[in-house]
Structure formats: C-alpha cells, structure tokens
Design a protein around this motif. Structure first.
Motif, mmCIF file in Angstrom:
data_model
loop_
_atom_site.group_PDB
_atom_site.id
_atom_site.type_symbol
_atom_site.label_atom_id
_atom_site.label_comp_id
_atom_site.label_asym_id
_atom_site.label_seq_id
_atom_site.Cartn_x
_atom_site.Cartn_y
_atom_site.Cartn_z
ATOM 1 N N LEU A 18 7.264 17.087 0.371
ATOM 2 C CA LEU A 18 8.691 17.406 0.335
ATOM 3 C C LEU A 18 9.155 18.014 1.654
ATOM 4 C CD1 LEU A 18 8.992 18.957 -3.244
ATOM 5 C CD2 LEU A 18 9.868 16.738 -2.500
ATOM 6 N N TYR A 20 7.701 23.053 -11.590
ATOM 7 C CA TYR A 20 8.953 23.759 -11.309
ATOM 8 C C TYR A 20 8.723 25.280 -11.322
ATOM 9 C CZ TYR A 20 13.756 25.407 -11.833
ATOM 10 O OH TYR A 20 14.947 26.069 -11.669
ATOM 11 N N LYS A 53 5.769 18.626 -15.159
ATOM 12 C CA LYS A 53 7.018 18.809 -14.396
ATOM 13 C C LYS A 53 7.522 20.245 -14.520
ATOM 14 C CE LYS A 53 10.124 17.222 -18.073
ATOM 15 N NZ LYS A 53 9.047 16.973 -19.061
ATOM 16 N N ASN A 70 19.022 18.104 -2.807
ATOM 17 C CA ASN A 70 18.677 18.170 -4.227
ATOM 18 C C ASN A 70 17.302 17.590 -4.490
ATOM 19 O OD1 ASN A 70 21.293 19.138 -5.394
ATOM 20 N ND2 ASN A 70 22.031 17.270 -4.431
ATOM 21 N N ILE A 71 16.555 18.263 -5.364
ATOM 22 C CA ILE A 71 15.249 17.767 -5.804
ATOM 23 C C ILE A 71 15.286 17.674 -7.315
ATOM 24 C CG2 ILE A 71 12.758 18.192 -5.878
ATOM 25 C CD1 ILE A 71 13.141 19.942 -3.336
ATOM 26 N N ILE A 72 14.992 16.494 -7.855
ATOM 27 C CA ILE A 72 14.948 16.300 -9.298
ATOM 28 C C ILE A 72 13.480 16.182 -9.682
ATOM 29 C CG2 ILE A 72 15.598 14.812 -11.217
ATOM 30 C CD1 ILE A 72 17.814 13.943 -8.847
ATOM 31 N N VAL A 73 12.981 17.145 -10.436
ATOM 32 C CA VAL A 73 11.593 17.148 -10.887
ATOM 33 C C VAL A 73 11.574 16.550 -12.291
ATOM 34 C CG1 VAL A 73 9.544 18.534 -11.331
ATOM 35 C CG2 VAL A 73 11.130 19.205 -9.508
ATOM 36 N N LEU A 95 7.078 26.257 -8.152
ATOM 37 C CA LEU A 95 8.042 26.342 -7.051
ATOM 38 C C LEU A 95 8.800 27.663 -7.101
ATOM 39 C CD1 LEU A 95 9.639 22.751 -6.914
ATOM 40 C CD2 LEU A 95 7.869 23.700 -5.430
ATOM 41 N N LEU A 114 12.628 25.732 -2.197
ATOM 42 C CA LEU A 114 12.633 24.421 -2.846
ATOM 43 C C LEU A 114 13.111 24.531 -4.294
ATOM 44 C CD1 LEU A 114 9.272 22.863 -1.532
ATOM 45 C CD2 LEU A 114 11.589 22.398 -0.727
ATOM 46 N N ALA A 115 12.712 25.601 -4.966
ATOM 47 C CA ALA A 115 13.113 25.788 -6.359
ATOM 48 C C ALA A 115 14.630 25.893 -6.493
ATOM 49 C CB ALA A 115 12.450 27.034 -6.934
ATOM 50 N N LYS A 132 16.791 24.313 -4.980
ATOM 51 C CA LYS A 132 17.413 22.985 -4.865
ATOM 52 C C LYS A 132 17.009 22.063 -6.018
ATOM 53 C CE LYS A 132 16.845 23.273 0.174
ATOM 54 N NZ LYS A 132 16.233 22.626 1.354
ATOM 55 N N SER A 133 16.173 22.574 -6.939
ATOM 56 C CA SER A 133 15.532 21.703 -7.930
ATOM 57 C C SER A 133 16.131 21.851 -9.328
ATOM 58 C CB SER A 133 14.035 22.019 -7.999
ATOM 59 O OG SER A 133 13.413 21.852 -6.746
#
Length: 353
Positions: free
Chosen positions: A192, A214, A210, A200-203, A217, A224-225, A227-228
C-alpha cells in the motif's frame, strides 16, 4: 494533464500528458483523421562520412506531424501510439507522405488539431484534467492468507498480487502463527505504501481476516486506518474486487470515480434489458434511430468505438437534447458487457416501438 494551448476556433489543443491515465484519455480524445504533432525519435540512414553503422542508421529527434489513421493504447506497457501519413517533418530527413508511428511520451507536449472539436471531446479533456487532481482508491481483498489489490485507475482496475501469507489454520498448533500473520499484514502495508496519494482504502473479503487486518491498521498504521473502511464480499481475489465495484462502495467514497460509475451504469442497462423494457436500445442501428428521434436519456458508448466509428455527431446530438453521454472503458467487465451488445446502447425517455 496540462493544457498549454486551447484554440477551438483553429481546432488546436496542445497538452502535456503527465500520467498513464492521461495517455489513456488521449487515446480516446484523438480520432482517426485528426492531425497530431509532437517530438519523435527515428533512426535515419546516414549517407555521409565513412558510413560507420550505416546499416542501422543514426537516431535523431525532431518535431513531426501526422494525419492519424490508427490509434493503439497498450494497457500493460502503457504506450500510446498514433500511426498515419506524415504531414510535417524536416524534409532532409523524412519525406512527406510516408508513414510513421508517433509514440506519445509522458511530459512531452502533444498538439491535436481537429476540423471541429466536438462537445464530448472537450468534456473528456476536462475530465482528464480534473481527474489528474484527484486521488486514487485501492481495494484490498483478503481471503484466508491471500490478499489481492485493485488500484483504481481512470482506464480501469490495475491488479497487484496475490500476496501470500503462509498462515496455518487455527486448529493447527503453530507457535509461529501470530508472527506469520503480522508478517503477512506488514507485506500488505508495504504494498500500500508504494502508491502515492491514495485517498481511500477499501478492506474487503468473505471472512474475519479483513476485520483483523483493519484492527491491525488501527493499532500499528493509524494513517492508513484513517483512510480505510470495511466491506463484505462473498469471495476473494479479482472476483471480490468486482463485487466491491458493483456494490458502488468506491462510488460512495469518491463520487466522481469513473470506473465505479461506469460499472453501475452498465448494470442498470442490463437490468432494463433483463426486464424486457421497451425503454432501452442497443447496437448502432437501433441506438442511432433513438438518438435521431430525441428519445435518448442516457447514452453509453464503448471508448474504442468513439475514435474509429465517427460517432461524435450522435454524441453531440444527445447532449444538445439534454441527454447524458457516458464513454465506457473496454478495460473492465462493464465495458466487455457493453461490447457484447454492439458497443453502444441507450436508456430512453420513452418507448419508440
């Protein structure tokens, strides 16, 4: 994408492509019959001196213009090539009227001259400029000990992975299991962090990994968290990425994201067709008839048809009648589904038959 000059009265627009996405946009803004010019390098036979290396010639860089006959954009190499008849060149190097392939380079100005710039092409140019200011999104799908990444590009999805974790099952006694999980998660984080300006990060994924990733993170990589978000899918891998796109998750996060919007538009079209709706048309003949009758509310057209089928007039007609025109990329599943319908379709304001 930077616009250096825009004189639509003269039909001239000069741009500097800065990203791979810009080249993809230009591959659909440039059309067969346009005149394009840029710097190019070509090996020229040297007939002077002692003719050393005369069998291979000498590389020279110069400004060259061509009338475009064919356009190709290679997704995996990121190369945009425009081929046609030379209309401008140093006469001592290349004769006018011969053929040449101009490879469009990043950070090198390109001039496009059209007889008339249609509305859809100017709209596409504005979209490319606006998109260059926006940030990307990444979908991370985790299933068991395998992660697949989908980077949202303007031209479609760019896949990375799979990333393997080598994690034993819960029921198997392995004192290194937790260490392997952390190592797996850190490998995903490293991947990443290779990408700049990710908004944006979609987990996503079908199991608990998943959620666990998360939480990891939030504990170890708060940047990063922040943005997730988490999304459920029924499966992993590329199929899981497509499932996220169809849900419209990316579209909710980045409303103007083109790929997610296109896939939703094609899904809506397919739903109308499945219902045997009389307010839908597809294929060139049927769709053109609907356009001529002013019945089109939303026109979907495959990107590679725009440059080669002289459909600019029909696209302008739809917009002049307050309809919406969406150019669909052939690089994702939605584009492939539209291609199977003839590459052009429309949702209508009213039934025409």
């Amino acid at each position: 994408m930077k616009v250096i000059k825009q004189d639509t009265k003269e039909g001239i627009v000069e741009v500097i492509p800065e990203t791979l996405d810009d080249l993809w946009h230009l591959s659909h803004i440039a059309e067969v019959g346009d005149n394009v010019s840029s710097k190019t390098t070509r090996r020229i036979q040297d007939n002077t001196g002692d003719k050393l290396r005369s069998d291979r010639g000498v590389k020279k860089t110069f400004y060259l213009g061509i009338d475009v006959e064919s356009i190709s954009f290679h997704l995996f190499t990121g190369k945009l090539r425009l081929t046609g008849v030379i209309t401008r060149s140093p006469e001592d190097l290349i004769p006018l009227g011969s053929h040449h392939t101009l490879e469009v380079k990043l950070n090198t100005p390109l001039t496009i001259k059209k007889v008339k710039w249609p509305k859809w092409a100017l709209k596409r140019l504005k979209q490319a400029i606006d998109a260059s200011k926006k940030l990307s999104a990444i979908i991370v799908v985790i299933e068991d000990d395998t992660a697949t990444l989908g980077l949202m590009r303007q031209f479609g999805i760019e896949y990375y992975g799979p990333i393997k974790g080598n994690i034993s099952g819960k029921r198997i006694l392995d004192k290194n299991r937790n260490k392997n999980i952390v190592k797996f998660y850190e490998t995903i984080v490293e991947s990443l962090n290779k990408f700049d300006s990710i908004q944006n990060i979609i987990v996503a994924g079908p199991g608990f990994y998943k959620n666990d990733f998360y939480d990891y993170l939030k504990d170890k990589h708060k940047d990063l968290a922040s943005k997730s978000i988490i999304e459920n899918t029924g499966t992993g891998g590329r199929v899981g990425i497509h499932e996220v796109l169809k849900k419209g998750t990316v579209e909710k996060l980045t409303v103007e994201n083109r790929v997610a919007s296109e896939m939703v538009a094609v899904e809506n079209l397919l739903e109308e067709i499945a219902k045997n709706s009389s307010k839908v048309a597809y294929g060139i003949k049927e769709t053109t008839e609907a356009i001529n009758l002013g019945a089109v509310d939303k026109l979907l057209i495959l990107d590679k048809m725009v440059a080669t089928n002289n459909l600019g007039q029909q696209m302008d007609m739809v917009e002049n009648m307050k309809g919406d025109v969406m150019v669909i990329s052939c690089e994702h599943d939605g584009g492939k589904q539209l291609e199977s319908l003839g590459g052009i379709a429309a949702i209508l304001r009213y039934a025409i038959s």
